[in-house]
Enzyme design. Structure first.
Site, PDB file in Angstrom:
ATOM      1  N   SER A  64      -5.353  20.730  36.651  1.00  0.00           N
ATOM      2  CA  SER A  64      -5.374  19.256  36.683  1.00  0.00           C
ATOM      3  C   SER A  64      -5.165  18.604  35.316  1.00  0.00           C
ATOM      4  CB  SER A  64      -6.704  18.760  37.251  1.00  0.00           C
ATOM      5  OG  SER A  64      -6.743  18.966  38.620  1.00  0.00           O
ATOM      6  N   LYS A  67      -2.228  16.504  34.980  1.00  0.00           N
ATOM      7  CA  LYS A  67      -2.096  15.203  35.670  1.00  0.00           C
ATOM      8  C   LYS A  67      -1.839  14.018  34.729  1.00  0.00           C
ATOM      9  CE  LYS A  67      -4.908  16.638  39.653  1.00  0.00           C
ATOM     10  NZ  LYS A  67      -6.268  16.575  40.237  1.00  0.00           N
ATOM     11  N   TYR A 191       4.261  20.236  42.709  1.00  0.00           N
ATOM     12  CA  TYR A 191       2.967  19.909  42.077  1.00  0.00           C
ATOM     13  C   TYR A 191       2.194  21.188  41.750  1.00  0.00           C
ATOM     14  CZ  TYR A 191      -2.033  18.846  42.135  1.00  0.00           C
ATOM     15  OH  TYR A 191      -3.371  18.814  41.841  1.00  0.00           O
ATOM     16  N   TYR A 243     -13.388  12.655  37.408  1.00  0.00           N
ATOM     17  CA  TYR A 243     -13.663  12.496  38.850  1.00  0.00           C
ATOM     18  C   TYR A 243     -15.004  11.806  39.091  1.00  0.00           C
ATOM     19  CZ  TYR A 243     -10.110  16.119  38.657  1.00  0.00           C
ATOM     20  OH  TYR A 243      -9.002  16.838  38.359  1.00  0.00           O
ATOM     21  N   VAL A 261      -9.277  23.152  36.826  1.00  0.00           N
ATOM     22  CA  VAL A 261     -10.125  24.157  37.477  1.00  0.00           C
ATOM     23  C   VAL A 261      -9.991  25.571  36.910  1.00  0.00           C
ATOM     24  CG1 VAL A 261     -10.554  23.051  39.710  1.00  0.00           C
ATOM     25  CG2 VAL A 261      -8.475  24.416  39.376  1.00  0.00           C
TER      26      VAL A 261
HETATM   27  O1  DON Z   1      -4.677  20.586  43.202  1.00  0.00           O
HETATM   28  C1  DON Z   1      -5.404  21.541  42.972  1.00  0.00           C
HETATM   29  O2  DON Z   1      -6.242  21.857  43.786  1.00  0.00           O
HETATM   30  C2  DON Z   1      -5.353  22.327  41.663  1.00  0.00           C
HETATM   31  N1  DON Z   1      -4.175  23.006  41.515  1.00  0.00           N
HETATM   32  C3  DON Z   1      -5.701  21.519  40.487  1.00  0.00           C
HETATM   33  C4  DON Z   1      -7.080  20.993  40.638  1.00  0.00           C
HETATM   34  C5  DON Z   1      -7.840  20.843  39.381  1.00  0.00           C
HETATM   35  O3  DON Z   1      -7.599  21.424  38.360  1.00  0.00           O
HETATM   36  C6  DON Z   1      -9.032  19.959  39.521  1.00  0.00           C
HETATM   37  N2  DON Z   1      -9.714  19.748  38.275  1.00  0.00           N
HETATM   38  N3  DON Z   1     -10.731  20.014  37.820  1.00  0.00           N
END
Ligand code: DON
Length: 428
Positions: A64, A67, A191, A243, A261
């Protein structure tokens, strides 16, 4: 002498190392297999110095943290109106993968949650790009932020794609509201590739420093995105980057930030530094446990909270005195520091309160290291009004802090290199 900064970072890492709470992300099998002991932190200054300790050159997927950068590319490529019509800027207070859109517009609430990030991915590059070209625009853009060509972890990507049901649900919902106009599966594929780009903690710190440095990569010197885009991205990071933990973060750390993550976490402190940490165990919000502790410590130890009150603007007037006598007298107002609106207002007040009676008035900028646009215009307006009141106005400006000063409309200033030049002209 050894720099004290890596030693400080090493000490901070040792302090958080015993905390083994949290779990690596479990919903992507490849990420669950990551070594949870990894720990690193890097500071990158806006003038290109990079300090770090721990696992700073280990590659992991950006997730993320991509983003805010992809949002920046979408804004730069498509313009604010197009992007804002499809993605809002309101904190959602929800989990990163919440299946929710704004009731009235159908827009995702912000570009930091998955719904907004999937949409932002679809808006990177021009509308005519093929999906593969769009992925290349994103990977190329992330690479420009990092200052080196980044690659992708195909294994993590395949692992996530296999279980991307939730993101697919979000994308189908976005398609049904016409927020996405292409095949939802293709966009989720792009994405997920974006999230699978490999970075090191060092790369992330440089990427954050590029945001802190008005969009200019401090290592390559490249202007990666325009300044208005930087302002938009940092604003959204500060309200939505963490978040449903964004409020706690804003009060306790106070640095625009984004987590991923895989365990990465970045913070960008405008005009100062980019910070990145890496530690894979996550809290219930999906933010790195030890990363959050490190940032709390960095912010407290170094006074990095953006709301920490800057030094009072009144210190801007260092001296206000008269040089020479009688008709040769010159009023010299010596200014210092960085001058923004509040400091310039203080100068305006100084000139009004003390109403110079001397024929000549000098604003001495020798000790000024920066002046922003509004302050420059205000000082030139002071100069113009002094001219209209019958004064001869000088700027002592050896470093051309105000290049080609033109007060306009009947104003006039003479630039000199130092105060001695003025005193000489008094005695001659
Ligand atoms: O969209 C997703 O689920 C992941 N590839 C990225 C999510 C993420 O890193 C959330 N952040 N903490």
């Amino acid at each position: 002498m050894r720099s004290i900064i890596p030693d400080y970072v090493t000490e901070a890492l040792a302090e958080v190392a015993p905390d083994i709470s949290g779990e690596p992300a479990g919903y992507i099998p490849e990420l669950a297999a990551a070594d949870p002991e990894r720990l690193g932190a890097v500071f990158a200054t806006v003038d290109g110095e990079v300090y770090g300790a721990g696992d700073i050159d280990t590659e992991f997927t950006i997730q993320s943290i991509s983003k805010p950068f992809t949002y920046a590319l979408a804004l730069a490529d498509r313009g604010f109106d197009t992007v804002l019509a499809k993605v809002g800027v309101e904190p959602s207070g929800e989990a990163f993968n919440e299946i929710s859109l704004e009731g009235d517009t159908g827009r995702p609430r912000n570009p930091m949650i998955n719904a907004g990030a999937i949409t932002a991915h679809s808006l990177a590059g021009s509308a005519e790009l093929t999906p593969a070209e769009r992925v290349e625009r994103v990977v190329g853009g992330l690479s420009a932020f990092a200052g080196r060509r980044l690659t992708m972890d195909e294994v993590v990507c395949a692992s996530e794609l296999k279980y991307a049901h939730r993101n697919l649900a979000i994308a189908h919902m976005l398609r049904s509201h016409n927020i996405l106009t292409e095949d939802p599966r293709t966009i989720v594929d792009g994405y997920t590739r974006q999230c699978s780009v490999l970075v090191t903690t060092r790369d992330l710190a440089v990427m954050a420093a590029t945001l802190a440095n008005r969009g200019i990569n401090p290592l390559s010197g490249e202007q990666v995105i325009p300044e208005p885009v930087v302002r938009q991205v940092l604003s959204v990071m500060s309200t939505c980057g963490m978040y449903d933990a964004a409020g706690d973060w804003a009060t306790q750390v106070g640095i625009p930030a984004k987590s991923g993550v895989a365990g990465g976490l970045i913070g960008a402190l405008p005009g100062q530094i980019g910070i990145a940490t890496f530690s894979p165990r996550l809290d219930r919000h999906g933010n790195s446990v030890r990363g959050v502790s490190l940032f709390e410590r960095f912010s407290a130890d170094m006074g990095l909270h953006v709301m920490e009150v800057p030094p009072a603007a009144r210190a801007v007037v260092r001296f206000d005195h008269v040089v020479g006598r009688a008709k040769n007298a010159i009023r010299v107002i010596q200014l210092q520091g960085g001058i923004g609106f509040a400091a310039a207002e203080r100068v305006v007040r100084e000139v009004m309160d003390t109403a110079p009676t001397e024929a000549r008035v000098a604003l001495d900028l020798t000790m000024v290291y920066s002046i922003d646009d509004v302050a420059r215009r205000m000082l030139l307006e002071v100069a113009r009004r002094l001219t209209l009141d019958g004064h001869e106005v000088y700027l002592v400006d050896p470093e051309s802090i105000i290049p080609d000063p033109d007060p306009g409309d009947g104003g006039r200033v003479t630039v000199v290199g130092n105060v001695e030049q003025l005193e000489l002209s008094v005695s001659s």
